[in-house]
Design an enzyme around this catalytic site. Structure first.
Site: not given
Ligand SMILES: [Zn+2]
Length: 1012
Positions: A264, A266, A376, A580
């Site tokens: 993951h 970001d 997430d 996000h």
């Molecule tokens: Zn995240």
């Protein structure tokens, strides 16, 4: 037999730490290091290798300053006797001065070959670089080292200057601790993995079971077999002692875990997006390196944006990824541009996340993703099932609901039903994390927490360092292989997300249903934090709507060029900011500074596109923008505004302001529809609906009241709003209240901040406008604007994408109680039969709606907007400075009136001098069906695409759609503008046929018309 289990476990721990782990490194030799310090921002490889490198010593500081980059040129000769024994290997070990553990939040490196291809990422738990040279041969490589500071090493949420370019400091923060050639003992490493897996399994097994005892005895025997003075020489014997328990097969009915390699990443968070580009390069290079070593390893990665970065900046890496995609071992998932927030993006924007993402995957890999991928994001909008399905995604991977503070979702794998009734098959990996290390703890937690166990006994496990990237490691893969078929453990298959969803479809023909939003009982401050970022998003979405509408209209009416490329680029910029941690306001200062600059650039470009199109349309020809003599108003809203029909332009006088009249103790606005009183303290004390004679404001209450609250959450400052904020309200101090021109202007103070309010009204409208100019210098405070209304609403309707959700205003259940702050787009509506009020806004998303019964027996429904906060982590200066927001309070019996107001507040008409009215490209004859987008087709064919939806939540029958231009044929298409092949949605109309549509409640319809 005496119980010696605690002793054996302690013995193993000590042996691992002090004997086995150190023995993996047999010996090392130094290498020659030279360095070049990048003066400013990162540069490409080709530029870096051209520079002059200076000799560099281990133990010296590097990086220049926080966020700086140093390139190391590393060379040497592999000693002739290195790696000769079959159980050994040679690699370069790099320690950039890592803070232990914090993978992805730390110094990071990327190893390059001299030919410009990448080798692997370098992270704290994954810091070996394979060497291409044989014993006796020379080698050379480069390490691009990024001095990324740790923003928060221990989840203490302390403010730090490191998150801003301007306050990060000028001194180096890392020292190069190691860079040397190491001969590794792979047999010792294998022994280490054996012991770690069995030790972790032991911790999960019932201590009074036979299997636990068997594992314990084997571990004890392995410890006996290992000679502490000759670990390398005795590792084989120790492994032999463990082999029988590792060979024990899993139980017949064991839970099946499909372990999917993942990272993951970001797209921006504790680092700017420019660093995410490099995080992707590091992580994905590591993944490809692991794939070369392990043929079973499968990896899934979402976010077309991240692939686009690699395509543009690392073409060699992208080509290798494309080959693995073609093999089916690298799985592009999700199909969105980024893993966006889903509470706040507008309807069209959320649709475009899928359009942009899926188009990218189709174009570059020929892959049609089937699963939406949002592990997430901070809660999941009830509009998502329909949008995802309309983009071709029947499956949905979620995770974040496991962070709920109060309630647990009752299902792991279920049908999630959106506001229109569309369902998607959701799977929430039950280990409750997307960054697993494939430990027994995660596998067993996953089995225990699988709510569908006994019915659907397959679950997904996402493994690999994430958030800041890093990805899977060889240790994780070793654990997966050892637990593939291991007695006492859930089975582990390395596999793909699609395998899991296929199993679930088979095992759950009639799954449990969760209807409506999946509200995250956490991170409730993200609807409000970083107001300027929120406003940038809102403004950009509406400017994009206008730009597409008017550019399409000019293209069809006048043959003007449609700026497809520019719009696509702008959309992608806006979609990225919906990531996000950006739109929610939970990133470092650098990220929000960039977001604001991007929004300003986008606004400038869009204003130019709009001005060009409107100018051309007003002039009546593409080339001539003078001529004509009437004042036209262009209305981009899907509702009549200022007397102008939806989506067209007409001569209109425009809104006429109604000024305030002094009435002794304050001022009154009378629009003919409402009479609003502002008292001499600057509060709205009466809002009388002149049609029904009903008063909207609760008796004795003050509306349009600003209240400041203490805002000191226990953790996650920018994310969280803790319920206890409500206990500490402070009124603002009145400075002045005066009638100024057509407005009543009120100035108030709180702390070091000033709030200036302008009340205004427009003739004929049933509403009062409240413009707040806020000069905000508070930290850890929340400013709300309150409307205590005299009506009894059991539920409040809040606008979401392509519709609205209704949420209870009471707190009967723990679910209601936990929902004390909610997200709404342009409006909130509360009503009782025959009467209601809408509170609409142009800027914010945070709201709360509650109610209480008064002494007089009546009920006050309290609607509050959250205007601005001032969290200090991760951006210590969040929300400081000036802000301007508009709120409109309107008498609105129905949701439809709230919808009208929401559009009008966000899409004011524009004026232009022109010759003739501009009829709209499309007219929809329905009270409840709203046009959300008018554009030209993505494929640049020139076809006109219109997206509309049923907005009231009821069925709409025989809705006629009339094109305002000669049409060849009309086809119903999906979000990607492809014809719907089968099912009730498949429709095509010839040019002459009337287009009539039946829509279910909240249904989205996309029509594509060819031009005759
Ligand atoms: Zn995240």
């Amino acid at each position: 037999m005496h119980d010696d289990s605690a002793h054996v476990e302690a013995r193993l721990r000590r042996m691992l730490r002090d004997r086995i782990a150190p023995a993996v490194r047999r010996r090392s030799v130094p290498v020659t290091i030279a360095a070049w310090q990048v003066p400013d921002e990162p540069v490409p490889f080709a530029e870096a290798v051209r520079q002059r490198y200076e000799p560099f010593e281990i133990g010296s500081p590097w990086g220049g300053r926080p966020w700086g980059t140093t390139w190391f040129r590393v060379s040497g000769v592999v000693p002739a006797d290195f790696g000769l024994a079959p159980e050994t290997s040679v690699e370069l070990e790099v320690d950039l001065g890592f803070v232990p553990g914090a993978v992805g939040f730390n110094a990071e490196g990327l190893a390059w070959r001299p030919d410009g291809s990448t080798i692997t990422g370098i992270e704290p738990e994954n810091n070996g670089v394979p060497i291409d040279a044989d014993p006796g041969e020379a080698f050379e490589l480069f390490v691009e080292a990024a001095a990324n500071p740790i923003i928060d090493a221990d989840y203490s949420f302390r403010p730090t200057p490191m998150g801003s370019r301007h306050t990060r400091g000028t001194e180096p923060i890392y020292v190069l601790r190691a860079l040397e050639l190491v001969e590794r003992d792979e047999r010792v490493w294998q022994l280490e993995q054996d012991i770690r897996v069995l030790g972790a399994l032991l911790a999960e097994l019932p201590s009074d079971g036979t299997r636990a005892a068997e594992v314990l005895r084997a571990l004890d025997a392995a410890a006996d077999a290992l000679d502490p003075d000759d670990v390398a020489g005795s590792a084989g014997a120790a492994r032999a002692a463990l082999a029988p328990v590792l060979a024990r097969r899993a139980d017949d009915g064991a839970h099946r875990t499909v372990a999917v390699g993942h990272a993951h990443i970001d797209s921006a968070w504790m680092w700017p997006a420019r660093e995410t580009v490099r995080k992707c390069a590091r992580t994905w290079s590591n993944v490809l390196d692991l794939m070369d070593r392990d043929p079973d390893f499968v990896f899934a990665a979402s976010s077309a944006q991240q692939y686009a970065w690699i395509r543009d900046g690392y073409p060699e890496l992208f080509a290798r990824i494309a080959r693995r995609v073609a093999e089916g071992r690298w799985i592009p998932v999700g199909g969105m541009w980024v893993e966006s927030d889903t509470n706040m993006p507008g309807g069209e924007a959320l649709a475009r996340q899928f359009v942009a993402g899926k188009r990218f995957f189709l174009e570059h890999f020929g892959i049609e993703t089937r699963e939406t991928w949002l592990p997430d994001s901070f809660g999941y909008s009830a509009a998502l099932p329909q949008i995802a399905r309309a983009a071709g995604n029947p499956w949905f991977l979620a995770q974040k609901a496991s962070w709920n503070e109060t309630n647990r979702l009752p299902h792991t794998s279920f049908r999630w039903e959106g506001i229109d009734g569309t369902g998607v098959l959701v799977h929430c990996p039950p280990a409750d994390r997307y960054n697993s290390d494939v430990s027994a703890a995660d596998l067993h937690r996953g089995e225990r927490q699988n709510r569908e166990r006994g019915v659907a006994d397959t679950s997904m496990l996402l493994f690999g360092f994430g958030d800041g990237g890093g990805g899977p490691t060889r240790e994780m893969l070793a654990a997966a292989h050892r637990q593939h078929d291991l007695g006492g453990s859930p089975r582990v298959d390395l596999g793909t997300p699609a395998e899991v969803f296929a199993d679930l479809e088979r095992d759950l023909p009639d799954p449990s249903v969760w209807a409506g939003e999946i509200y995250l009982e956490f991170h409730r401050g993200t609807y409000t934090s970083q107001l300027r970022t929120k406003q940038g998003n809102r403004r950009s979405e509406h400017l994009l709507r206008e730009a597409e509408l008017w550019a399409a209209t000019a293209a069809v009416r006048l043959g003007a060029a449609y700026p497809s490329e520019q719009l696509e680029e702008i959309w992608r910029t806006v979609l990225l900011q919906q990531f996000h941690d950006i739109l929610p306001g939970s990133s470092i200062a650098w990220v929000h500074e960039v977001a604001e600059a991007e929004y300003a650039r986008v606004a400038e470009d869009l204003e130019r596109i709009i001005a060009d199109a409107i100018g051309a349309l007003a002039a009546g020809s593409a080339g001539d923008v003078s001529g004509g003599a009437r004042t036209l108003r262009f209305n981009a809203a899907p509702v009549v505004s200022d007397g102008v029909p939806a989506l067209g332009a007409a001569a209109s006088a425009g809104p006429r302001a109604v000024g305030p009249r002094p009435d002794g103790a304050g001022w009154t606005f009378d629009t003919g529809r409402i009479r609003a009183r502002i008292d001499d303290a600057g509060h709205l004390v009466s809002l009388l609906d002149l049609t029904t004679g009903r008063e909207a404001i609760a008796p004795g209450a003050r509306a349009a009241e600003y209240i400041v609250y203490r805002d000191t959450p226990n953790q996650y400052d920018a994310w969280d709003l803790d319920r206890t904020y409500q206990r500490h309200p402070t009124e603002l101090t009145l400075e002045s209240v005066d009638a100024v021109g057509d407005a009543v202007v009120v100035v108030r103070r709180t702390g070091r901040s000033t709030v200036t309010t302008r009340f205004t009204a427009v003739e004929g409208r049933a509403e009062l406008s409240i413009a707040s100019s806020i000069d905000w210098h508070e930290h850890e405070k929340l400013l709300k604007l309150a409307f205590p209304l005299d009506l009894k609403a059991d539920r409040a309707a809040s606008e979401i994408q392509f519709g609205h959700v209704e949420r209870p205003t009471h707190q009967n259940t723990s679910w209601d109680h936990a929902r004390f702050e909610t997200s709404a787009h342009r409006w909130v509506h509360v009503a009782e039969p025959g009467f209601g009020v809408a509170v609409a806004n142009d800027s914010t998303y945070g709201h709360d709606v509650s109610r209480r019964v008064r002494r007089d027996g009546g009920t006050t429904t309290l609607v509050r907007e959250s205007l601005v906060r001032g969290p200090r982590y991760p951006d210590p200066e969040a929300d400081q400075g000036t802000h301007r927001l508009v709120t409109v309070v309107r008498i609105a019996e129905t949701v439809r009136e709230a919808i009208d107001t929401g559009y009008r507040v966000n899409l004011p008409t524009r004026e232009a001098v022109g010759a003739a009215d501009v009829p709209p490209l499309v007219r929809v004859a329905s009270e409840s069906v709203i046009v959300e987008a008018v554009k030209l087709a993505e494929d640049r064919s020139g076809d006109v695409v219109v997206r509309l939806y049923e907005a009231r939540g009821g069925s709409a029958r025989a809705v006629s759609v009339d094109w305002g231009f000669p049409v060849g044929s009309t086809t119903r298409v999906d979000l990607l503008e492809r014809p719907i092949e089968e099912g009730p949605g498949a429709r095509e109309w010839d040019g002459g046929d009337p287009v009539l549509l039946d829509l279910r409640p909240f249904e989205i319809v996309t029509l594509r018309a060819t031009r005759a």
